[in-house]
Design an enzyme around this catalytic site. Structure first.
Site, PDB file in Angstrom:
ATOM      1  N   VAL A   1     104.983  13.830  11.335  1.00 34.08           N
ATOM      2  CA  VAL A   1     105.156  14.222   9.928  1.00 34.08           C
ATOM      3  C   VAL A   1     106.084  15.429   9.819  1.00 34.08           C
ATOM      4  CG1 VAL A   1     103.968  15.193   7.925  1.00 34.08           C
ATOM      5  CG2 VAL A   1     102.964  13.261   9.147  1.00 34.08           C
TER       6      VAL A   1
ATOM      7  N   TRP B   1     109.610  14.375  10.698  1.00 33.91           N
ATOM      8  CA  TRP B   1     110.089  13.485   9.633  1.00 33.91           C
ATOM      9  C   TRP B   1     110.581  14.283   8.430  1.00 33.91           C
ATOM     10  CZ3 TRP B   1     108.319  12.435   4.597  1.00 33.91           C
ATOM     11  CH2 TRP B   1     108.797  11.261   4.011  1.00 33.91           C
ATOM     12  N   HIS B   2     109.902  15.404   8.137  1.00 29.58           N
ATOM     13  CA  HIS B   2     110.333  16.232   7.005  1.00 29.58           C
ATOM     14  C   HIS B   2     111.639  16.966   7.324  1.00 29.58           C
ATOM     15  CE1 HIS B   2     106.276  15.753   5.190  1.00 29.58           C
ATOM     16  NE2 HIS B   2     106.938  15.984   4.080  1.00 29.58           N
ATOM     17  N   ASP B   3     111.686  17.602   8.489  1.00 33.29           N
ATOM     18  CA  ASP B   3     112.904  18.315   8.889  1.00 33.29           C
ATOM     19  C   ASP B   3     112.729  18.845  10.307  1.00 33.29           C
ATOM     20  OD1 ASP B   3     115.464  19.270   8.681  1.00 33.29           O
ATOM     21  OD2 ASP B   3     115.108  20.475   6.896  1.00 33.29           O
TER      22      ASP B   3
END
Length: 496
Positions: A426, A429-431
């Site tokens: 997660v 996936w965000h950055d």
């Protein structure tokens, strides 16, 4: 979009019981009081910045007051694009409905054609990257479907390409030689690699759904056979778990799903099974009345966001750490209440921002006849535990994680281990930021104590009367502490 009658009746009965004892009235008065304090002191805090002539970067001329806070780049870009996006999406829905009425067999072809045109405008020449990677994802799913560890190969490919795309910031065309470097001058309006994370989820969803249907792997539904045909009365969970017709897992349906215009930019995320099921059997819940009601709620949220950003400039305060010059101008440290205002209002504003954005795009999907999960089911202040927070904050992403990661990795049996993998995914996936990894590992770390406390609370020897005041107050105190932790952790991960 249907109300859950039994659940609502149970809640009403519980509230009446508490109200009879006077607790609910006392709680409502306390909530009203604290909201009044937080709002009035929040406005005072912002006005003190003006009073002491402290520059506030990110303010623009407003329409509900002299200034509006647009310092958050995501909100600023969305807010500026809303009129144009509304016209484009309205045109898409009108044209799509006309196709569905006149030539329903051409609906998927229409989706693909419009999607490619839409992405050509958004990404320019980078449409080649999006379309190329999407097609590779499709043929990789087809080629590995019979391999024993085919899904591992699919995951490895998608994660590796995702990291490469992020590290090299969209991979300039000049990487492939000077002859194609000119294409870097035509990269469109939006950076394609920023939106690739949502495309990644859809490609993995297709690969998993296709493989599980191919191998006839049963889903979690007990009341229906997994090969039951789509029905207008089926909800999204049922549509997700049911196998679709093998012929539905074709390239056109795949492209229509992965590049679907209303959901391409920001989501919410749907599964391939649920999307394709609705092409064959549209949901009976999507009535004109239901969609109009949803639009009214979305507009109400947007108006609340406008009011708050006109009066409470805490996005600018947090981004520029304006409490430091304010304390210096006042000649003394800020009060504890002043310091609490910033994180509390930031999380409320972030919740409202995402609610507005996701409801905007979800509305256009609903208007087109495609139901997708609601993302923000609860606010930050009525999410009482970490697990509940992730079920209700970006809920469609949580459902994706549960279906394609959590359950395949063992589910609740291995929860204390698989959450580390999931939260790491997660964060990346965000950055690609160290602070996001720190946030993810903090979340995973506190899962174990939370599970332990819940287990203790469920035991008969721990406050035997589970309906009594002592247990309710203990649970309420634990929930309050958890909310404070969630606010702090999300501030570290996404704000500071």
């Amino acid at each position: 979009m249907r109300p859950h009658g039994k659940a609502i009746a149970t809640k009403v009965t519980t509230m009446r019981t508490v109200l009879h004892k006077g607790e609910l009235l006392a709680c409502l008065l306390l909530v009203a009081y604290f909201l009044y304090i937080l709002t009035t002191d929040g406005v005072r805090f912002c006005q003190e910045l003006v009073k002491h002539n402290i520059p506030i970067p990110g303010l623009q001329q407003g329409w509900l007051g002299p200034y509006v806070d647009v310092s958050d780049h995501q909100w600023r870009e969305f807010r500026a694009s809303m009129p144009l996006l509304s016209v484009v999406m309205a045109g898409f829905v009108v044209a799509s409905r006309a196709v569905q009425a006149v030539a329903p067999q051409q609906r998927v072809n229409f989706y693909v054609l419009v999607s490619l045109t839409f992405l050509g405008v958004l990404h320019g020449a980078c449409l080649l990257y999006v379309l190329g990677l999407a097609c590779i994802g499709y043929y990789l799913a087809q080629a590995t479907v019979e391999l024993p560890y085919g899904l591992l190969l699919v995951w490895a490919w998608h994660c590796a390409t995702f990291l490469a795309i992020r590290v090299y910031e969209g991979i300039p065309f000049a990487t492939f030689g000077s002859s194609v470097a000119v294409l870097d001058q035509h990269r469109g309006m939006l950076r394609w690699h920023i939106h690739y994370n949502l495309l990644l989820l859809r490609m993995i969803s297709f690969a998993c759904d296709y493989r599980w249907q191919y191998h006839k792997q049963p889903g979690r539904l007990k009341r229906l056979a997994p090969d039951a045909v789509p029905d207008p009365d089926q909800d999204l969970r049922t549509r997700t778990e049911l196998w679709q017709n093998p012929k539905s897992y074709n390239l056109l349906n795949y492209l229509a799903y992965t590049l679907y215009p209303p959901l391409y930019i920001a989501g919410p995320t749907s599964t391939f099974n649920a999307f394709v099921s609705q092409l064959e059997a549209p949901s009976s819940a999507l009535t004109v009345t239901a969609i109009a009601r949803y639009l009214a709620r979305a507009v109400g949220c947007w108006f609340c966001m406008e009011v708050i950003t006109h009066k409470l400039w805490f996005m600018a305060v947090a981004r520029n750490k304006l409490w430091v010059p304010l304390a210096a101008a006042k000649g003394h440290a800020l009060s504890p209440l002043d310091m609490c205002l910033v994180p509390w209002w930031i999380m409320i504003i972030f919740w409202l921002k995402f609610t507005v954005i996701w409801r905007f795009f979800r509305f256009w999907a609903l208007a087109d006849g495609i139901d997708v999960p609601e993302n923000m089911l609860r606010c930050i202040c009525n999410n009482y535990d970490i697990l509940g927070f992730w079920k209700n904050w970006h809920a469609s992403y949580n459902q994706w994680l549960v279906r394609y990661m959590y359950i395949p990795m063992g589910g609740a049996k291995w929860r204390l281990l698989n959450v580390w993998v999931i939260f790491t995914f997660v964060a990346i996936w965000h950055d690609l930021e160290i602070k996001l990894l720190g946030w993810a590992w903090l979340m995973a770390l506190f899962i174990a104590p939370e599970v332990l406390v819940k287990w203790i609370g469920s035991q008969p020897w721990c406050i035997p009367d589970k309906q009594g005041r002592v247990f309710r107050y203990a649970a309420g105190a634990a929930a309050a502490v958890n909310i404070l932790f969630l606010i702090a952790a999300n501030m570290v991960g996404f704000v500071l």
